[in-house]
Design a protein around this motif. Structure first.
Motif, PDB file in Angstrom:
ATOM      1  N   GLU A   1     -68.672 -22.701  33.656  1.00 62.30           N
ATOM      2  CA  GLU A   1     -69.087 -23.857  33.125  1.00 62.30           C
ATOM      3  C   GLU A   1     -70.189 -23.961  33.563  1.00 62.30           C
ATOM      4  O   GLU A   1     -70.891 -23.862  34.602  1.00 62.30           O
ATOM      5  N   GLN A   2     -71.117 -24.563  32.506  1.00 64.64           N
ATOM      6  CA  GLN A   2     -72.522 -24.987  32.374  1.00 64.64           C
ATOM      7  C   GLN A   2     -72.665 -26.478  32.016  1.00 64.64           C
ATOM      8  O   GLN A   2     -71.880 -26.381  30.552  1.00 64.64           O
ATOM      9  N   THR A   3     -72.863 -27.828  32.413  1.00 68.28           N
ATOM     10  CA  THR A   3     -73.182 -28.915  31.811  1.00 68.28           C
ATOM     11  C   THR A   3     -74.510 -29.182  32.070  1.00 68.28           C
ATOM     12  O   THR A   3     -75.899 -28.666  32.697  1.00 68.28           O
TER      13      THR A   3
ATOM     14  N   ALA B   1     -61.964 -20.513  31.073  1.00 66.86           N
ATOM     15  CA  ALA B   1     -63.265 -20.373  31.443  1.00 66.86           C
ATOM     16  C   ALA B   1     -63.912 -19.454  31.700  1.00 66.86           C
ATOM     17  O   ALA B   1     -63.667 -18.699  32.715  1.00 66.86           O
TER      18      ALA B   1
ATOM     19  N   PHE C   1     -69.873 -27.972  28.265  1.00 67.57           N
ATOM     20  CA  PHE C   1     -68.709 -27.570  29.955  1.00 67.57           C
ATOM     21  C   PHE C   1     -69.246 -25.791  29.415  1.00 67.57           C
ATOM     22  O   PHE C   1     -68.916 -25.478  30.706  1.00 67.57           O
ATOM     23  N   GLY C   2     -69.560 -24.912  28.843  1.00 65.82           N
ATOM     24  CA  GLY C   2     -69.730 -24.154  28.840  1.00 65.82           C
ATOM     25  C   GLY C   2     -68.892 -22.915  28.165  1.00 65.82           C
ATOM     26  O   GLY C   2     -68.665 -23.305  27.117  1.00 65.82           O
TER      27      GLY C   2
ATOM     28  N   PHE D   1     -65.649 -20.076  26.742  1.00 66.41           N
ATOM     29  CA  PHE D   1     -63.949 -19.759  27.469  1.00 66.41           C
ATOM     30  C   PHE D   1     -63.920 -19.017  26.104  1.00 66.41           C
ATOM     31  O   PHE D   1     -64.002 -18.237  25.529  1.00 66.41           O
TER      32      PHE D   1
ATOM     33  N   PHE E   1     -60.392 -28.069  28.009  1.00 65.56           N
ATOM     34  CA  PHE E   1     -61.918 -28.432  28.147  1.00 65.56           C
ATOM     35  C   PHE E   1     -62.587 -28.449  28.701  1.00 65.56           C
ATOM     36  O   PHE E   1     -63.036 -29.011  29.992  1.00 65.56           O
ATOM     37  N   ASN E   2     -61.772 -30.351  29.274  1.00 61.81           N
ATOM     38  CA  ASN E   2     -62.176 -30.867  30.084  1.00 61.81           C
ATOM     39  C   ASN E   2     -60.534 -31.810  30.450  1.00 61.81           C
ATOM     40  O   ASN E   2     -60.943 -33.113  30.693  1.00 61.81           O
TER      41      ASN E   2
END
Length: 389
Positions: free
Chosen positions: A155-157, A152, A138-139, A141, A85-86
């Motif tokens: 993606e959204q933070t 993804a 993180f969004g 997936f 994820f990161n």
């Protein structure tokens, strides 16, 4: 219609000065007809997605992992890790180093979670043999089992993403709060803002556009689709109710209000008749059963939720020595699973037991032969039990 819903919320707030909750319910009678089949130790499980072979995939919210569990053997394996994820952050980390960092002191969630992530919603789709997964940091997936492809959707933070449901090119999702992230979940539950900061949204994979369908929700949480596929049901945790959203018109109402639990993820068990009609592409009636797990309401928490000024005053106290311990004392003792008649919104069954701790139910899924699986974000176990009727 969305504006009408907001005006309704404002009107409700004006009348109550707090989140609309009825009288605090009495503790339910203990269900005596439960047989524990198995329990599996996992890191504070959140949502469960079951495939047709009754393998299930589980979001492990304490450490940013997603797990795969074989129901016949209870064997647990890792499907995805925080590195998936990161990747930018963990690019030089080994799997062991990722685990060492992300399975550390859970009191440091404000440090660990923005890096390791917090995986919440997960839905399995037999079509395409894939799951959609929400990482609250993180969004959203997509994971395809056919070729182990993971990517993804978007993606959204900076927000608190929670659950997901896909129909065609549309990815529907809940955002529990627009500015407070998941590690500060206590501040999301106890938000003194008189307008809820949660929302129900849709992202179109073709146009890449996000649209808010409902806002002003008090802790938007789980999502499921109605039997006739014309409505969404959205769990509104703080308000102890299930919102009903008509896809074609955007009309918003409530399937059920003033539940005895602060609701979490929700799951629809469609009727056998509906399954047969669905196979023949015939229209189905809304005659299923909604499983609504949650945290049984207690008077002290209800009193604060009913009064925004009381929430604001409570949050001025020391967060780590007063707010968090007190909040945990409110939600720790009890939780349960309600079954709701989809056609009427009536509670048809309350499942509760002191013998094993599915008491803090965050998720529930019904299998064949009255078997249930349930897990809790506050207890490191997944329980499978049978309801003897």
């Amino acid at each position: 219609m969305k504006l009408l819903f907001i005006f309704f919320l404002l009107f409700t707030v004006a009348l109550t000065s707090g989140i609309p909750l009825g009288p605090t319910p009495d503790m339910p009678a203990e269900s005596t007809s439960l047989t524990l089949i198995s329990n599996i130790t996992l890191k504070y499980p959140e949502e469960i997605a079951v495939d047709p072979s009754e393998t299930f995939y589980l979001t492990g919210t304490a450490d940013g992992y997603v797990y795969k569990v074989m129901l016949d053997t209870n064997a647990v394996s890792v499907l995805l890790t925080p590195k998936d994820f990161n990747p930018d952050y963990f690019t030089e980390f080994t799997d062991e180093e990722v685990a060492a960092k992300c399975t550390g002191d859970q009191t440091l969630t404000h440090i660990l979670e923005p890096v390791c992530g917090r995986v919440l919603g997960i839905k399995f789709y037999a079509s395409g043999n894939k799951v959609y997964i929400v990482n609250s940091y993180f969004g959203i997936f997509e994971y395809k089992f056919r070729n182990n492809k993971f990517e993804a959707v978007f993606e959204q933070t900076g927000v608190f993403l929670n659950d997901v449901y896909r129909i065609g090119d549309n990815i529907y999702y809940t955002n529990s709060h627009t500015s407070i992230q998941r590690y500060a979940v206590v501040s999301v539950v106890l938000d003194p803002n008189p307008i809820g900061q949660g929302s129900f949204n849709v992202y179109n994979k073709d146009t890449k556009e996000h649209t808010t369908l409902i806002d002003g929700l008090f802790f938007a949480n789980g999502i499921t689709l109605s039997s006739d596929k014309k409505f969404f049901y959205i769990s509104e945790t703080d308000a102890a109710r299930v919102v009903k959203y008509e896809i074609a018109t955007g009309e918003t109402s409530y399937l059920v209000e003033d539940l005895p639990v602060l609701t979490d993820n929700i799951y629809l068990e469609i009727s056998e008749e509906c399954e047969e009609r669905d196979d023949n592409d015939e229209e189905c009636e809304n005659d299923g059963t909604l499983l609504v797990p949650g945290y049984y309401r207690v008077a002290d928490l209800d009193d604060v939720l009913r009064d925004f000024s009381a929430m604001a005053e409570f949050l001025t106290q020391n967060f780590y020595t007063v707010v968090i311990p007190t909040f945990k004392s409110w939600i720790k003792p009890v939780g349960t699973i309600c079954e709701i008649d989809e056609a009427t919104g009536d509670i048809t069954k309350v499942i509760f037991s002191k013998d094993f701790t599915f008491l803090l139910a965050a998720s529930a899924h019904k299998l064949s032969d009255n078997n249930y699986i349930t897990g809790s974000v506050f207890y490191p176990k997944v329980f499978r039990f049978k309801l003897n009727e």
